[in-house]
Design a protein around this motif. Structure first.
Motif, PDB file in Angstrom:
ATOM      1  N   VAL A   1       5.159   3.407  -4.695  1.00 58.36           N
ATOM      2  CA  VAL A   1       5.568   2.826  -3.422  1.00 58.36           C
ATOM      3  C   VAL A   1       4.544   3.092  -2.463  1.00 58.36           C
ATOM      4  N   VAL A   2       4.309   2.206  -1.572  1.00 55.81           N
ATOM      5  CA  VAL A   2       3.220   2.300  -0.674  1.00 55.81           C
ATOM      6  C   VAL A   2       3.708   2.246   0.888  1.00 55.81           C
ATOM      7  N   ILE A   3       3.607   3.326   1.697  1.00 50.84           N
ATOM      8  CA  ILE A   3       4.141   3.077   3.300  1.00 50.84           C
ATOM      9  C   ILE A   3       2.983   3.445   3.792  1.00 50.84           C
TER      10      ILE A   3
ATOM     11  N   ASP B   1      -0.512   4.274   4.772  1.00 49.48           N
ATOM     12  CA  ASP B   1      -1.506   4.620   4.178  1.00 49.48           C
ATOM     13  C   ASP B   1      -1.236   5.624   3.147  1.00 49.48           C
ATOM     14  N   GLN B   2       0.067   5.906   2.842  1.00 49.84           N
ATOM     15  CA  GLN B   2       0.536   6.666   1.926  1.00 49.84           C
ATOM     16  C   GLN B   2       1.021   6.281   0.540  1.00 49.84           C
ATOM     17  N   VAL B   3       0.524   6.719  -0.367  1.00 42.86           N
ATOM     18  CA  VAL B   3       1.086   6.228  -1.810  1.00 42.86           C
ATOM     19  C   VAL B   3       1.888   7.127  -2.490  1.00 42.86           C
ATOM     20  N   TYR B   4       2.977   6.767  -2.990  1.00 46.05           N
ATOM     21  CA  TYR B   4       3.898   7.896  -3.709  1.00 46.05           C
ATOM     22  C   TYR B   4       4.143   7.152  -5.111  1.00 46.05           C
ATOM     23  N   HIS B   5       3.805   8.185  -6.238  1.00 44.68           N
ATOM     24  CA  HIS B   5       3.948   7.962  -7.527  1.00 44.68           C
ATOM     25  C   HIS B   5       5.526   8.445  -7.954  1.00 44.68           C
ATOM     26  N   CYS B   6       6.459   7.390  -8.224  1.00 46.04           N
ATOM     27  CA  CYS B   6       7.604   7.975  -8.494  1.00 46.04           C
ATOM     28  C   CYS B   6       8.008   7.648 -10.071  1.00 46.04           C
ATOM     29  N   HIS B   7       8.490   8.933 -10.692  1.00 44.87           N
ATOM     30  CA  HIS B   7       8.663   8.817 -12.175  1.00 44.87           C
ATOM     31  C   HIS B   7      10.128   8.925 -12.440  1.00 44.87           C
TER      32      HIS B   7
END
Length: 302
Positions: free
Chosen positions: A65-67, A69-75
């Motif tokens: 998920v990109v919001i 400039d932040q990138v989140y890796h969701c597992h």
């Protein structure tokens, strides 16, 4: 305290039930309007949408998920909380026909959240008055998994659904507030908090994105100076107010062209653009293609 084995068993059981509701790839509504199931059989290209106030749980697979400039890796085994409506870009990273990406999402009722917080003891913390980002990813604990499991199970009991579902939804809010997401959700409903003020401005932007905006006017709505407002808006949403407005405009234009066959020039005007060329440039920058080619590609993929 629940054991890791119990946590794994509950996730496996929830995965099994959700698989039954989401046998076909796609996004599936349930008879409970706030509850939905999401399945993908392979990795996907980036998609653009608005995340609303809600808590989701990934049961299988992985997404990014990109919001701003932040990138989140969701597992798998993680929960995601969104507290303010956010334009996001996301794509499924891991999924297959043998092991599809599976997730369950519960949209939260703001009035219910307010009621639950009002009945709970006040929690003081060193960061209580600091702006919190409106999206968080945390490892899901066993009690929250168990509450989701019971909510999904009650879908098979139509006579009990209207009686039990609100109680379990309230329990989920209580558990979120008392878990690692708690600080984020409390900030949303704390009277006079930065997040609550930004939430009010976001609501205004959602209903008035067609209008030109002046930073001074938005700052006044949040009872902040323009410089403080810009700083806090970015801290909470991950983007500037102008970027937020732009994403709302472009996503609505895309919806109009794809779902209502509105041509690009008219869609640009309907969402507030005075210049068709500027609209085309900003659309291509966000979605990677010109409006016409993007809509054509989406139709061919159906």
């Amino acid at each position: 305290m629940a054991s890791p084995v119990e946590r794994t068993l509950n996730i496996d059981q929830l995965t099994h039930i959700v698989s039954r509701f989401a046998e076909v790839q796609g996004d599936h509504c349930s008879v409970l309007p706030q509850l939905s199931f999401h399945s993908r059989m392979s990795p996907t290209d980036s998609t653009h949408c608005i995340y609303n106030l809600g808590v989701g749980m990934i049961l299988q697979g992985q997404k990014q998920v990109v919001i701003g400039d932040q990138v989140y890796h969701c597992h798998a085994g993680q929960s995601m909380l969104t507290t303010i409506d956010l334009p996001v870009t996301s794509h499924i990273v891991h999924a297959s026909t043998q092991k599809p990406f599976l997730a369950v999402l519960l949209l939260l009722d703001l009035q219910m959240v307010n009621q639950v917080v009002a009945d709970m003891p006040v929690v003081d913390s060193p960061t209580a008055d600091l702006p919190q980002h409106s999206f968080s990813v945390e490892s899901v604990d066993t009690p929250l998994i168990d509450a989701f499991l019971r909510l999904v199970k009650v879908l098979d009991e139509p006579m009990m659904l209207t009686h039990l579902a609100p109680l379990i939804q309230k329990e989920i809010i209580v558990r979120v507030l008392n878990g690692p997401h708690g600080a984020y959700l409390r900030q949303l409903v704390k009277s006079g908090s930065t997040n609550q003020k930004i939430h009010q401005v976001v609501n205004w932007l959602k209903h008035n994105y067609v209008q030109p905006i002046r930073m001074d006017d938005l700052a006044e709505k949040a009872f902040m100076s323009p410089s403080t407002f810009r700083q806090h808006f970015r801290a909470v949403t991950g983007m500037s107010p102008l970027q937020y407005q732009k994403q709302l405009r472009l996503q609505e234009a895309r919806h109009l062209m794809f779902n209502q066959n509105v041509d690009a020039g008219r869609a640009a005007g309907l969402v507030g653009y005075e210049s068709a060329s500027q609209f085309s440039r900003e659309y291509s920058r966000l979605f990677g293609e010109s409006p016409q080619r993007d809509v054509q590609r989406m139709r061919q993929s159906l």
